[in-house]
Each structure stands twice: as structure tokens, then as C-alpha cells.
Design a protein around this motif. Structure first.
Motif, PDB file in Angstrom:
ATOM      1  N   GLY A 146       0.780  -1.235   0.000  1.00 44.49           N
ATOM      2  CA  GLY A 146       0.000   0.000   0.000  1.00 44.49           C
ATOM      3  C   GLY A 146       0.804   1.273   0.000  1.00 44.49           C
ATOM      4  N   THR A 147       2.049   1.245   0.485  1.00 48.49           N
ATOM      5  CA  THR A 147       2.820   2.476   0.580  1.00 48.49           C
ATOM      6  C   THR A 147       3.034   3.116  -0.786  1.00 48.49           C
ATOM      7  OG1 THR A 147       3.954   1.638   2.539  1.00 48.49           O
ATOM      8  CG2 THR A 147       4.972   3.489   1.391  1.00 48.49           C
ATOM      9  N   LEU A 148       3.428   2.317  -1.768  1.00 46.99           N
ATOM     10  CA  LEU A 148       3.701   2.859  -3.095  1.00 46.99           C
ATOM     11  C   LEU A 148       2.570   2.640  -4.084  1.00 46.99           C
ATOM     12  CD1 LEU A 148       7.472   1.932  -3.568  1.00 46.99           C
ATOM     13  CD2 LEU A 148       6.490   4.145  -2.947  1.00 46.99           C
ATOM     14  N   PHE A 149       1.683   1.660  -3.823  1.00 40.87           N
ATOM     15  CA  PHE A 149       0.695   1.309  -4.840  1.00 40.87           C
ATOM     16  C   PHE A 149      -0.758   1.548  -4.431  1.00 40.87           C
ATOM     17  CE2 PHE A 149       4.395  -0.982  -6.345  1.00 40.87           C
ATOM     18  CZ  PHE A 149       4.324  -0.775  -7.713  1.00 40.87           C
ATOM     19  N   GLY A 150      -1.052   1.814  -3.169  1.00 43.27           N
ATOM     20  CA  GLY A 150      -2.415   2.228  -2.887  1.00 43.27           C
ATOM     21  C   GLY A 150      -3.175   1.390  -1.894  1.00 43.27           C
ATOM     22  N   ARG A 151      -4.453   1.774  -1.708  1.00 39.55           N
ATOM     23  CA  ARG A 151      -5.241   1.317  -0.579  1.00 39.55           C
ATOM     24  C   ARG A 151      -5.745  -0.093  -0.730  1.00 39.55           C
ATOM     25  NH1 ARG A 151      -8.197   1.960  -4.603  1.00 39.55           N
ATOM     26  NH2 ARG A 151     -10.450   2.261  -4.614  1.00 39.55           N
ATOM     27  N   ASN A 152      -5.786  -0.659  -1.941  1.00 38.19           N
ATOM     28  CA  ASN A 152      -6.351  -1.995  -2.139  1.00 38.19           C
ATOM     29  C   ASN A 152      -5.293  -3.012  -2.526  1.00 38.19           C
ATOM     30  OD1 ASN A 152      -8.854  -1.110  -1.467  1.00 38.19           O
ATOM     31  ND2 ASN A 152      -9.705  -1.138  -3.521  1.00 38.19           N
ATOM     32  N   ALA A 153      -4.113  -2.893  -1.923  1.00 39.47           N
ATOM     33  CA  ALA A 153      -3.038  -3.854  -2.162  1.00 39.47           C
ATOM     34  C   ALA A 153      -2.678  -4.554  -0.857  1.00 39.47           C
ATOM     35  CB  ALA A 153      -1.825  -3.161  -2.765  1.00 39.47           C
ATOM     36  N   ASN A 526     -10.594   7.842   6.022  1.00 39.54           N
ATOM     37  CA  ASN A 526      -9.211   8.293   6.053  1.00 39.54           C
ATOM     38  C   ASN A 526      -8.341   7.070   6.323  1.00 39.54           C
ATOM     39  OD1 ASN A 526      -9.423  11.342   5.904  1.00 39.54           O
ATOM     40  ND2 ASN A 526     -10.785  10.940   7.631  1.00 39.54           N
ATOM     41  N   LEU A 527      -7.462   6.749   5.401  1.00 35.25           N
ATOM     42  CA  LEU A 527      -6.705   5.508   5.444  1.00 35.25           C
ATOM     43  C   LEU A 527      -5.209   5.807   5.425  1.00 35.25           C
ATOM     44  CD1 LEU A 527      -8.724   3.730   2.609  1.00 35.25           C
ATOM     45  CD2 LEU A 527      -9.222   3.649   5.054  1.00 35.25           C
ATOM     46  N   TRP A 528      -4.432   4.939   6.064  1.00 33.98           N
ATOM     47  CA  TRP A 528      -2.981   5.120   5.983  1.00 33.98           C
ATOM     48  C   TRP A 528      -2.271   3.773   5.953  1.00 33.98           C
ATOM     49  CZ3 TRP A 528       0.351   3.625  10.026  1.00 33.98           C
ATOM     50  CH2 TRP A 528      -0.282   3.316  11.236  1.00 33.98           C
ATOM     51  N   SER A 529      -1.185   3.751   5.203  1.00 34.52           N
ATOM     52  CA  SER A 529      -0.313   2.593   5.109  1.00 34.52           C
ATOM     53  C   SER A 529       1.100   3.034   5.465  1.00 34.52           C
ATOM     54  CB  SER A 529      -0.319   2.013   3.694  1.00 34.52           C
ATOM     55  OG  SER A 529      -1.621   1.653   3.293  1.00 34.52           O
ATOM     56  N   ALA A 530       1.906   2.077   5.941  1.00 33.67           N
ATOM     57  CA  ALA A 530       3.264   2.426   6.339  1.00 33.67           C
ATOM     58  C   ALA A 530       4.170   1.210   6.226  1.00 33.67           C
ATOM     59  CB  ALA A 530       3.281   2.962   7.776  1.00 33.67           C
ATOM     60  N   LYS A 531       5.469   1.493   6.159  1.00 32.66           N
ATOM     61  CA  LYS A 531       6.463   0.426   6.039  1.00 32.66           C
ATOM     62  C   LYS A 531       7.746   0.850   6.734  1.00 32.66           C
ATOM     63  CE  LYS A 531       9.004  -2.250   2.538  1.00 32.66           C
ATOM     64  NZ  LYS A 531       9.121  -2.564   1.082  1.00 32.66           N
ATOM     65  N   ILE A 532       8.348  -0.092   7.474  1.00 33.50           N
ATOM     66  CA  ILE A 532       9.688   0.098   8.016  1.00 33.50           C
ATOM     67  C   ILE A 532      10.411  -1.240   7.900  1.00 33.50           C
ATOM     68  CG2 ILE A 532       8.886  -0.318  10.393  1.00 33.50           C
ATOM     69  CD1 ILE A 532      11.157   1.641  11.257  1.00 33.50           C
ATOM     70  N   GLN A 533      11.623  -1.205   7.341  1.00 36.58           N
ATOM     71  CA  GLN A 533      12.312  -2.454   7.022  1.00 36.58           C
ATOM     72  C   GLN A 533      13.819  -2.242   7.054  1.00 36.58           C
ATOM     73  OE1 GLN A 533      10.593  -5.144   4.066  1.00 36.58           O
ATOM     74  NE2 GLN A 533      12.475  -4.981   2.886  1.00 36.58           N
ATOM     75  N   LEU A 534      14.533  -3.269   7.527  1.00 36.85           N
ATOM     76  CA  LEU A 534      15.985  -3.283   7.477  1.00 36.85           C
ATOM     77  C   LEU A 534      16.436  -4.295   6.435  1.00 36.85           C
ATOM     78  CD1 LEU A 534      17.091  -3.122  11.224  1.00 36.85           C
ATOM     79  CD2 LEU A 534      17.562  -1.414   9.456  1.00 36.85           C
ATOM     80  N   GLU A 535      17.418  -3.908   5.612  1.00 38.89           N
ATOM     81  CA  GLU A 535      17.938  -4.782   4.565  1.00 38.89           C
ATOM     82  C   GLU A 535      19.462  -4.846   4.680  1.00 38.89           C
ATOM     83  OE1 GLU A 535      14.443  -3.566   1.338  1.00 38.89           O
ATOM     84  OE2 GLU A 535      16.567  -3.278   0.826  1.00 38.89           O
ATOM     85  N   TYR A 536      19.971  -6.059   4.729  1.00 37.00           N
ATOM     86  CA  TYR A 536      21.421  -6.280   4.806  1.00 37.00           C
ATOM     87  C   TYR A 536      21.849  -7.033   3.556  1.00 37.00           C
ATOM     88  CZ  TYR A 536      25.982  -7.918   6.356  1.00 37.00           C
ATOM     89  OH  TYR A 536      27.321  -8.180   6.444  1.00 37.00           O
TER      90      TYR A 536
END
Length: 776
Positions: A146-153, A526-536
Motif C-alpha cells: 500500500g505504501t507505493l501502490f495504494g489502498r487496495n493492495a 481516512n486511510l494510511w499505510s506504512a512500512k519500516i524495514q531493514l535490509e542487509y
């Protein structure tokens, strides 16, 4: 249920199948491998798939051809954790990723797995089943996007990128001929039109004859009542034509403008369901607590309550007229075989037309890149379906819909010494005009001669702002953060009408009559999506762990007989860890990921006797997915994958006052697939042999998970033999799909309480065909 083979033993088919599996030849000057890593745009920028911390399965156009994948849903067999849902006997198919599915058949519903074509969102589930032609790449992204592509993903994303215009002249024409009178054509031509303009024109045609043989017209109907005029035709066919045109304007060294237009038209029979007779089991209060096959009912009852037969039909008979039959005594002629005995059956009943236009602007400035996509799509669909799938003239389901959608996305992106960033704005407007209802023949026992319809208008306006930053904490460690805010306004107007039925094949609504139910309301969110990620990452490998919040917008229920209501957005918190490893000097690629989903207000669709309803439930899903891509030697490609999914919807009301934890519809616990392809040079030409197979464990076609709702596990296999000439201009392929003629079920709907039956559609039987392609 009778599961005898549809076709007699054919030694030619068996010999070809065996030869394709066992064929061995010495490798002299072996050709190049087909499988290789590709670039994807999963994060709104082009990156090698091995460098993206998302569980992705991707196929290039060449790989799609090698695998013999011809429609969007055929990708499922090679994608762990992805299964098929849908309705209309599979004419509308919906992607189920990791159990995330909402099998609402209404055209006003949007799926929780977003589908995009060339960056344009397909708002309607009716548009998500399409033929693949002239494709550059397809990406299947799992987990909330949802962060980059929208509310219905919420469940993930299917992203299709078509082949683009080229400066050099190129083209191809491809013709396939197969059993069931199938003729499939695909072609394209591309090249420069002037110094600054290139173009590409692509065409597609698929004509397939009927698979189901209807014996209704042979006088085999046990019902003496007048049926549908002109009914009783054979079914399970396809007639699809499509065009795509693109013009790419060179705006200098820094930019381009791509204009695209597409058109498609499909005509098919009514949904290719077959009938399976079923019986309800009721408790002392009359609640349906299970559904079983009528053949397993030793009493031959309409329904069973506390072990006693009760009258559940509408003609006054105390029990079914025929043991194991439906309420009218109908029994399928050959079980899961190709023969049917259907009253409402027409070879041109269901149609869908689509058209679209888009303009994509790409421009690079000194410090950032600008992208703008303007997209318009329109879909028109007409559906007719026999609710009981038998020779009896009872209730006919019918629906019409027109969906207009417009979207505008503008985003900017860039990078600096230690971070990459992208941000943008998105607007979507969807206008849906939808009617659906049941038309009853004059002699029907229920609603005889009447027609009941719901007339719906739904307008959706959605505004979003989004962004993502990839920040390099250390040389090998990256922190990914993203956020999206969406304001969505929905306006719903619904009415229910009842009038006389004069033509089963046409929806007739008397707008001069009084509406039996009227609702005019809004559902603003009113909708919100979020992402937090660590990549090694190392030189060859990638490891990632993250938390992702996805959301699917709430909407409205519009049941056949009224009872309009709204349901809330579903919210998903996903915890996922994965790795992508390049092994054995990059001759092996291994992907693995585990996930845990914590749902709030999961949108669960339940189907009960010709009516469906979405309700909000809590749910928890977890699972594991493994993929292995091997190129152990020149010319040899091997794909192995498997998945495990444990999905539970909590406290679903399966009957009045009765609650249980259930598995979402069409969600298998286990899946696996394998493909081996070997090609070698021979007399300056190239020969390739390929065998593939996929397995799926048991699923349910109804969220209530009753006994007769279970779809059995199955194994399906395909084989291909391909010759390519030394100039690589000519290619010929012989293939066998479903080579062992598996008769597994695909889609089902339970209408036991209405007719004593369930509607079931089966996989296409074994198909043998040849394909010839000429490139130039």
C-alpha cells in the motif's frame, strides 16, 4: 460424485506425454539458459529482482513463452503462496495471495490484491482476467504494497508491463491451434515512424469452441415444464479480440512521452458450471450446520434435521423425487465429465468490452526525475447464469455493469550519497453503474414469473500522498521507511425493484414502480499505510526483515434481495523476514520468506443460498514460501517452489448464532510446483523439451467451510517440445496441457437450500496443440 474420465484412453496422447518426459539427447554446443534474473519496478524504479527486499516472483516475456503461460491467472501455478478465486465458473478470476481474498462477485467490489497494467490500476475485478499478449514482464508482489501502490493492495500486487515501441524495426506473428477448435493469434509490429517518434501495434485473438456437451436438446430433461427459449446450447467457450497501440515521443535526451490505447471484446457462454447435488444438515433450531453431498445422504432428503427428513423445496414434495437428485429429480449426466443437462445455456450469453487510454511522461532533471501517468479505462459487462445449473427452469442470475475510471499519478524521485527517495500524489475516480437480480420462469416454484433486481450507483473518489526513503546506515545496511495517506469518499445509491419477467436473458427494471428499498448514503474514510524495514546485503545475497501496514477501503453490500449495508476498511499489520541468495557461482538462486499477518476487520465474504455478504472479522495468517531457480549446466533450467499457509478467520458466524474459526475461501495450506527445461543445439537449430507440474492441497469454495464446500487437492502437469531455427526467426512448439486429464474443481457456489445443489466448475480437460511463430 461421479469422477469418471471425460475422455477414453488415447494412446497417441499418452505416447506424446511420455516421450516429452523421458526424452534425452546428447548436448552438443548447448544453447543458453532461459531462466535469468530480471529487472523489476516493484519500488517505482528499475532494479534487479535480487536486490529488492520484497517477496517477488517475476517473469519476462520470453520466460512466459517458454512456460506456455497465456492468461494472467496461469501464472498462479508457478508462484508459491498464490491461488485462484473467482466466480461465473472462472470467467472472472481473482488472485488470492497468502489467503488474502474477498470473493465478492458484485461488480462494485474491489479485490484486496491490486492489479496494474502499465502502471494503470484495474479497479474492477471483472477486468483482472485477461489474455497475455506482447508482454515485456509480469511481477507478482506478495504482502501489503500500500505504501507505493495504494489502498487496495493488502494482499499484494500483480503488475503487468507490456512490450514498448522500439527504434529498430521488429515484429512477430504467432498462431496456435489446439483441441476444442481453439485458434489463438498474437502479433506485433514496432519501429521508428520518424526521427523522434516510435510506435508499436499489438493484436490478439482467441477463439475456442465449446467444451461442455449439453444433452438438454436431446430430450434428456427430466423436467416437463417449458424452459428457456433457445436454451440448452453447449458451453465453456471463448471469443476474444484485443488491440493495443502505442506511440513514444522523444523529448530529447532527458525525456519521453508514451501514449497508449487499448481495446478488447470478449463473448462467452454462460458460466461453465456443472451441478453437484447437496443436502443441508440442520440442528434443532433449524440452523444449517453442514452441507453434504446428496449421494452421501442415505435418506434422500431435502434437508436433514436431527436425523429426520424435512421438506426444504417449494413444490410440496416431502423428499427429493429421485434418490441423490436435486429438488426436481435432476442428476448430472456424467458427474464431472463433459456432459451437462442445462436449461439456461447459450454460447453467446456473457460479454465484456473494455477500452482505455493513457499518457506517461518521463523527464529527468539535474537533481530528480519526474513521472506522470494519466489513465482512463471503461468496462462494460453482461452476465447471465443459471442458478441451479440443471434442466429445470428456475431462477436465472443476471447482471449488467458499466465502470468508468480515471486516475492521475505524479511522482518525483532521486538519490544522494546515502539515500534514495520517491514521493508523489495520486487521484482515482471510479463510477460504477451496476444492476443484478434473479429472473424466475413463469413455472418456477419460487418467485414464479417474477424478477427481482438491485440497481446500484457507486462513485469512489480517492486522493493519496505517498513517499518512501531508502537510507544507507552502513555500507551493507539500509533502512527503508514509507508512508501513504489516503482520503477516500464513496457515494452509494441503491434501489430494489420487483416486476414481471418476460425475457430471462435481459434485465428488465420497471423504474416507474416503487422501490422496495432505497439507500442513499456516503462512506468516507481516512486511510494510511506504512512500512519500516531493514535490509542487509553482501556482494551476492540479500536479507530483510520488516513491518508493513496495509489497508483495504471499506465499501457496501448489495445483496440480490436487498438489505444494503456498509462494511469497514480492513487493516493488516504484516511481519515478514526473507532472504535472496545467489549460490554456486550464481548458477542457483534461492529465495525464502516467512510472514505473520495480524488482521483487524478482515473483509470476509460469505455466500448463502443465492446471496452474499461481506462482514468484518479478526484474522491471523502465517506462512512460509521457498523458491529455487537452478541453471546447473548450459541449456538446463530448473524451477522448484513450495509454500505453506495457515490462515484463520476468527469467530465467523457460519449459521445463526453459531461461530467458528474458518479458513478463507480458495486458500490451500500447501502448494508446490516444478519445471525442468532442457535445450540443445542440433544441426545448427535448437531443440527444447520442458515438463512442469503443480500441486495444490484442499481448499474450500465457501468461507463457512462445510463438508460439501471442500475442493479436493490435485496435481496438474504440462509438457512442451520446441524447435527454433538457426536464425531464430522460426519457432514451432507442440504442447500438452493438463496432460494427465486431471478433473479437479476450480470454483464453486452453494445453493443447497434453494435447489438441493451446488454449482461447480472444473479445470479444462487435456489440451493438445501446436504453436508456430515467425519473427522479423
Amino acid at each position: 460424485m461421479n469422477t469418471q474420465n471425460k475422455y477414453k484412453y488415447n494412446p497417441i496422447f499418452e505416447a506424446i506425454s511420455l516421450a516429452l518426459v523421458l526424452l534425452v539427447s546428447p548436448a552438443i554446443n548447448a544453447a543458453e539458459n532461459v531462466w535469468e534474473t530480471i529487472e523489476v519496478s516493484a519500488q517505482k524504479r528499475n532494479e534487479n529482482i535480487s536486490d529488492v527486499g520484497i517477496a517477488i516472483t517475476a517473469f519476462s516475456g520470453e520466460q512466459l513463452k517458454a512456460l506456455g503461460l497465456e492468461s494472467s491467472t496461469e501464472l498462479i501455478a508457478f508462484t508459491p503462496g498464490v491461488s485462484l478465486a473467482g466466480d461465473i465458473g472462472g470467467q472472472r478470476a481473482i488472485f488470492n495471495i497468502r489467503g488474502v481474498v474477498q470473493n465478492d462477485y458484485a461488480d462494485l467490489a474491489e479485490a484486496p490484491v491490486a492489479v496494474y497494467v502499465d502502471g494503470g490500476y484495474l479497479a474492477s475485478t471483472q477486468a483482472q482476467t485477461f489474455g497475455l499478449f506482447d508482454i515485456k514482464r509480469i511481477e507478482i508482489l506478495k504482502g501489503p504494497q500500500g505504501t507505493l501502490f495504494g489502498r487496495n493492495a493488502t494482499g499484494g500486487l500483480v503488475n503487468t508491463i507490456t512490450a514498448k515501441p522500439t527504434e529498430d524495426f521488429e515484429g512477430y506473428a504467432e498462431l496456435s491451434i489446439a483441441t476444442f477448435d481453439q485458434y489463438r493469434f498474437e502479433g506485433a509490429v514496432s519501429g521508428a515512424l520518424s526521427d523522434d517518434i516510435t510506435g508499436r501495434l499489438s493484436a490478439y485473438s482467441n477463439i475456442q469452441g465449446e467444451i461442455l456437451e449439453n444433452i438438454y436438446e436431446d430430450g434428456a430433461s427430466p423436467d416437463t415444464r417449458p424452459g428457456s427459449v433457445g436454451g440448452g446450447q453447449d458451453g465453456y467457450n471463448d471469443d476474444t479480440q484485443a488491440l493495443r497501440a502505442q506511440l513514444d515521443f522523444n523529448l530529447g535526451t532527458d525525456g519521453s512521452l508514451l501514449l497508449s490505447a487499448n481495446w478488447a471484446d470478449t463473448t462467452k457462454s454462460e458460466g461453465p458450471y456443472q451441478v453437484v447435488n447437496t443436502t443441508e444438515i440442520k440442528d434443532a433450531d433449524g440452523n444449517v450446520i453442514d452441507v453434504i453431498f446428496a449421494a452421501d445422504d442415505p435418506l434422500g432428503c431435502d434437508a436433514i434435521q436431527l436425523g429426520q427428513c424435512i421438506d426444504g423445496n417449494f413444490n410440496g414434495d416431502p423428499v427429493r423425487p429421485v434418490q441423490g437428485g436435486d429438488f426436481n429429480g435432476n442428476i448430472d449426466p456424467d458427474g464431472s465429465g463433459p456432459k451437462v443437462n442445462k436449461d439456461f445455456a447459450f454460447d453467446d450469453q456473457n460479454t465484456i468490452q473494455s477500452q482505455g487510454f493513457s499518457a506517461a511522461l518521463d523527464y529527468s532533471f539535474d537533481t530528480f526525475d519526474l513521472f506522470s501517468l494519466t489513465d482512463y479505462k471503461k468496462f462494460d459487462r453482461t452476465v447471465g447464469l443459471d442458478s441451479d445449473q440443471t434442466a429445470s427452469p428456475e431462477l436465472i442470475f443476471q447482471s449488467n455493469s458499466t465502470i468508468d475510471q480515471f486516475s492521475q499519478e505524479v511522482r518525483v524521485s532521486g538519490d544522494a550519497d546515502n539515500f534514495k527517495w520517491v514521493t508523489g500524489l495520486y487521484y482515482l475516480n471510479v463510477e460504477t453503474d451496476y444492476s443484478q437480480g434473479l429472473a424466475a420462469s413463469p413455472t418456477a416454484y419460487f418467485l414464479g414469473g417474477e424478477e427481482n433486481n438491485s440497481l446500484i450507483k457507486l462513485e469512489t473518489q480517492s486522493y493519496s500522498i505517498f513517499g518512501q526513503i531508502d537510507y544507507q546506515l552502513q555500507d551493507q545496511l539500509v533502512l527503508v521507511t514509507g508512508l501513504r495517506y489516503t482520503k477516500e469518499d464513496k457515494h452509494f445509491v441503491g434501489d430494489v425493484y420487483q416486476n414481471t419477467n418476460t425475457d430471462d436473458r435481459v434485465i428488465e427494471i420497471d423504474l416507474d414502480s416503487a422501490s422496495l428499498e432505497h439507500l442513499d448514503t456516503d462512506n468516507d474514510q481516512n486511510l494510511w499505510s506504512a512500512k519500516i524495514q531493514l535490509e542487509y546485503s553482501t556482494d551476492t545475497d540479500l536479507y530483510y526483515v520488516g513491518v508493513n501496514r496495509g489497508v483495504k477501503a471499506g465499501s457496501f453490500n448489495a445483496p440480490l434481495f436487498g438489505g444494503f449495508s456498509s462494511y469497514k476498511p480492513e487493516e493488516l499489520t504484516s511481519y515478514e523476514a526473507g532472504m535472496k541468495l545467489n549460490l554456486s557461482d550464481e548458477t542457483a538462486l534461492f529465495n525464502a520468506n516467512i510472514f505473520y499477518y495480524d488482521y483487524s476487520d478482515y473483509q470476509s465474504f460469505s455466500w448463502v443460498n443465492n446471496s452474499g455478504l461481506v462482514e468484518n472479522q479478526d484474522a491471523t495468517f502465517m506462512g512460509l514460501e521457498l523458491e529455487l531457480f537452478l541453471t546447473p549446466s548450459d541449456g538446463l533450467d530448473v524451477i522448484l517452489n513450495t509454500s505453506y499457509t495457515d490462515a484463520k478467520v476468527e469467530n465467523l458466524e457460519v449459521a445463526s448464532g453459531i461461530f467458528a474459526d474458518t479458513t478463507p475461501a480458495f486458500t490451500p495450506e500447501y502448494q508446490a510446483s516444478a519445471m525442468i527445461r532442457y535445450n540443445w543445439d542440433w544441426n545448427e537449430d535448437n531443440i527444447a523439451v520442458q515438463f512442469s507440474a503443480n500441486y495444490q492441497s484442499e481448499t474450500f469454495h465457501n468461507a463457512r467451510n462445510f463438508t460439501a464446500h471442500e475442493i479436493d487437492s490435485y496435481v496438474a502437469a504440462n509438457a512442451r517440445l520446441t524447435w527454433t531455427d538457426s536464425t531464430q526467426l522460426w519457432t514451432a512448439t507442440a504442447y500438452v496441457d493438463n496432460m494427465f486429464n486431471s478433473e479437479h474443481e476450480i470454483i464453486g457456489f452453494d445453493v443447497t437450500g434453494f435447489y438441493g445443489t451446488s454449482q461447480i466448475s472444473y479445470a479444462k480437460p487435456r489440451v493438445f496443440g501446436i504453436t508456430v511463430k515467425r519473427s522479423f
